[in-house]
Design a protein around this motif. Structure first.
Motif, PDB file in Angstrom:
ATOM      1  N   UNK A  73       1.199  -1.061   0.360  1.00 37.81           N
ATOM      2  CA  UNK A  73      -0.040  -0.207   0.415  1.00 37.81           C
ATOM      3  C   UNK A  73       0.769   1.060  -0.688  1.00 37.81           C
ATOM      4  N   UNK A  74       2.624   1.177   0.857  1.00 38.84           N
ATOM      5  CA  UNK A  74       3.174   2.345   0.965  1.00 38.84           C
ATOM      6  C   UNK A  74       3.468   2.717  -0.931  1.00 38.84           C
ATOM      7  N   UNK A  75       4.121   1.732  -0.950  1.00 37.56           N
ATOM      8  CA  UNK A  75       4.942   1.556  -2.379  1.00 37.56           C
ATOM      9  C   UNK A  75       3.047   2.419  -3.518  1.00 37.56           C
ATOM     10  N   UNK A  76       2.110   1.999  -3.475  1.00 35.30           N
ATOM     11  CA  UNK A  76       1.689   1.832  -4.978  1.00 35.30           C
ATOM     12  C   UNK A  76       1.325   3.261  -4.196  1.00 35.30           C
ATOM     13  N   UNK A  77       0.650   3.830  -3.167  1.00 34.31           N
ATOM     14  CA  UNK A  77       0.266   5.292  -3.088  1.00 34.31           C
ATOM     15  C   UNK A  77       1.405   6.260  -3.168  1.00 34.31           C
ATOM     16  N   UNK A  78       3.095   5.756  -2.540  1.00 39.01           N
ATOM     17  CA  UNK A  78       4.058   6.733  -2.665  1.00 39.01           C
ATOM     18  C   UNK A  78       4.292   7.157  -3.642  1.00 39.01           C
ATOM     19  N   UNK A  79       4.924   6.233  -5.275  1.00 38.25           N
ATOM     20  CA  UNK A  79       5.150   6.331  -5.754  1.00 38.25           C
ATOM     21  C   UNK A  79       4.599   7.155  -6.874  1.00 38.25           C
TER      22      UNK A  79
END
Length: 276
Positions: A73-79
């Protein structure tokens, strides 16, 4: 006249308080239930917890794929957000500062894209992701999130750019600054409020998205937090302690981001609405 004004203020305050309480109660109920066992929740859902029951948090973090889902979730949101902030302001700037039929046509095309619901083109989109080898990877959803946010983002930024005087850019151009330098050194810092608005709105949507990760990411592997929590909801029984503990953990980054950007978020939305 003074009595009338005071009465109006009381009414406004009362209505505001009721609305705030309605919106705050689910958050309060979620956090309170996260520290209760499943039996306590089933016996009396609205009662205060008897103690700080932390086994649900420990189980999610040590015995499940929830930590990997948090990372996804963090990767999807941040990138996705970083790419949006780098790409969309440049597109909006080019459209707003270039008065031609071509740019007006592109802007209209972006607006038309906002009118088509995701469910309409969902199945063809998934088939295309399979054809180009992006189905089952994090890259596929990231590209979809970025492309899906272009219409709204361009509309938000162009509305805000109308309030930035062109004389500032013309002065910098006379001093020898390039077009790229004018944008990144002068215009982009002025777009802080609207950028904060887009980060909050789009980031919240990606962080809480269920359908895209559920359909695109491979089964048998960690997906995203919301999808992982979905597996604890059964037809005949549900682990509400796991669900509330997981949603409480997912709430923390959202609340931190919103409270940090609240001032800029409100300013960006109001400025864009007035200037648009």
């Amino acid at each position: 006249m003074k009595k009338k004004i005071k009465a109006n203020e009381v009414v406004v305050f009362a209505v505001t308080f009721v609305i705030a309480a309605v919106f705050a109660f689910p958050i309060y109920f979620n956090i309170m239930s996260a520290f209760k066992s499943n039996g306590e929740i089933m016996r009396d859902a609205i009662a205060f917890p008897k103690g700080l029951y932390l086994d649900s948090f420990k189980y999610l973090l040590t015995e499940t794929q929830y930590p990997a889902a948090m990372l996804n979730s963090a990767i999807l949101t941040f990138v996705s957000i970083i790419a949006m902030v780098l790409v969309i302001p440049m597109a909006a700037y080019a459209i707003e500062r270039t008065d031609s039929k071509w740019t007006n046509g592109v802007f209209t095309y972006f607006l038309f894209g906002m009118m088509i619901p995701f469910q309409v083109y969902m199945i063809p989109l998934f088939k295309q992701l399979k054809m180009i080898g992006l189905f089952g990877t994090l890259t596929g959803p990231i590209l979809v999130y970025i492309s899906g946010s272009v219409g709204f983002g361009v509309l938000l930024y162009t509305s805000f750019l109308k309030g930035i005087p062109r004389e500032i850019e013309e002065s910098a151009e006379i001093d020898g600054c390039t077009r790229t330098g004018i944008f990144w050194k002068i215009v982009f810092p002025l777009l802080g409020p609207v950028t904060a608005s887009m980060v909050v709105l789009q980031g919240l949507g990606i962080w809480n998205d269920f359908l895209m990760p559920m359909m695109v990411l491979p089964s048998g592997h960690a997906k995203t937090m919301i999808v992982e929590l979905f597996y604890y909801v059964g037809e005949f029984s549900s682990r509400w302690d796991m669900i509330f503990a997981g949603t409480t953990m997912s709430l923390v980054p959202v609340l931190i981001a919103f409270l940090s950007l609240q001032k800029y978020f409100v300013k960006g939305v109001s400025s864009g609405a007035i200037k648009g």
